[in-house]
Every structure is written in C-alpha cells, then in structure tokens.
Design an enzyme around this catalytic site. Structure first.
Site, short mmCIF file in Angstrom:
data_model
loop_
_atom_site.label_atom_id
_atom_site.label_comp_id
_atom_site.label_asym_id
_atom_site.label_seq_id
_atom_site.Cartn_x
_atom_site.Cartn_y
_atom_site.Cartn_z
N HIS A 101 0.82 -1.21 0.00
CA HIS A 101 0.00 0.00 0.00
C HIS A 101 0.85 1.26 0.00
CE1 HIS A 101 -4.21 -1.35 0.37
NE2 HIS A 101 -3.62 -2.47 0.75
N ASP A 102 1.99 1.21 0.65
CA ASP A 102 2.87 2.38 0.69
C ASP A 102 3.43 2.68 -0.69
OD1 ASP A 102 4.29 4.52 1.98
OD2 ASP A 102 6.09 3.30 1.77
N VAL A 123 0.98 3.82 -5.28
CA VAL A 123 0.62 4.93 -6.16
C VAL A 123 1.82 5.78 -6.57
CG1 VAL A 123 -0.81 6.98 -6.39
CG2 VAL A 123 -1.71 4.97 -5.23
N GLY A 154 5.12 5.73 -5.34
CA GLY A 154 6.42 5.28 -4.87
C GLY A 154 6.43 5.10 -3.36
N ASP A 176 7.18 5.95 0.16
CA ASP A 176 7.54 7.14 0.91
C ASP A 176 7.15 7.09 2.39
OD1 ASP A 176 4.81 7.37 0.76
OD2 ASP A 176 4.80 9.24 -0.38
N SER A 229 4.35 7.30 3.64
CA SER A 229 3.27 8.24 3.95
C SER A 229 2.12 7.57 4.69
CB SER A 229 2.75 8.91 2.68
OG SER A 229 2.25 7.94 1.77
#
Length: 138
Positions: A66-67, A70, A72, A74, A76
């Site tokens: 999941h990280d 989309v 790369g 990161d 988030s």
C-alpha cells in the site's frame, strides 16, 4: 519456496522496482557505514513480531504494498493526524484495513536508539517486508 510465495515475492520486486521513475537505491549493506546494525535490528523486530502473531508477516508486506502502490515508497501511510491534516493511518481506505503499524514503530524506535535520524521509515518498511518474506519461506 511455495509457488504462491514466489509469485508474491516476484510481484513485490516488480512493484518496488517500477513504482517510481527513479531507480531503487536500497540494497543490502546500504546502511553499513551510517548504521551498521540497521538490518539486524529490523530483522529481529519482524522476527519477534511474527512470534507474537504469525500474520504480522503478511500485514507488514501489505503495508509495503500500500505504501508503494501509487507514488512510490515514501512511508506516507505511517502519517498520523495533525490539527491541519488527516493522516493516512485513519484515511478511509486504510482504517480497519491495514495493521501492524506497531511493528514498524518498534523497528524505528530500536533504530533511533542506536543511530538516530539515519534510517528512513520507507526503508524500514521495505526491509521488514523483505525479511518477512525470507522468514516465512522454508
């Protein structure tokens, strides 16, 4: 290695190698000079997490997926809410879906004790995922 694990691992390699326009720079020994214990700490953390609950391996691999999906890798998805921003942990697409954040937090805590400010959370997620695959493969 079972065919399913092999396929999952190959997909993981494909995803992490093509999800960004920049070439991947994480490699074994990347932190050898700046944080020599980094890979050992992450591997032990994931190993202990898997002893506590076997599905932590799959959950950490899912965090990585999941990280990186989309824009790369990161880290988030580790962001908590702030007064001015909704973090990804509680975002509608992640809440009640992703788990094992605490495993990454434990690895980060251990790394910060030894070499503060050196190892990125994105690299921790990748190393933990790699180690999870290795540890579940007979």
């Amino acid at each position: 290695m079972s065919p399913v694990l092999l396929l999952l691992f190959l997909f993981f390699l494909l995803l992490t190698g093509t999800a960004t326009s920049k070439p991947a720079v994480l490699r074994r020994g990347f932190y050898r000079q700046t944080c020599p214990e980094a890979e050992f700490i992450v591997r032990n953390t994931i190993k202990e997490a898997m002893v506590r609950e076997a599905r932590n391996a799959a959950s950490v691999m899912r965090l990585q997926f999941h990280d990186c999906f989309v824009n790369g890798c990161d880290a988030s998805l580790l962001l908590d809410d702030t007064p001015n921003m909704l973090g990804e942990k509680l975002a509608l697409s992640n809440i009640n879906s992703l788990r094992s954040y605490e495993v990454i937090d434990e690895a980060k805590h251990g790394l910060e004790q030894i070499c503060p400010g050196i190892v990125s959370c994105a690299d921790i997620i990748i190393m933990a995922s790699r180690d999870a695959v290795a540890l579940v493969t007979p």
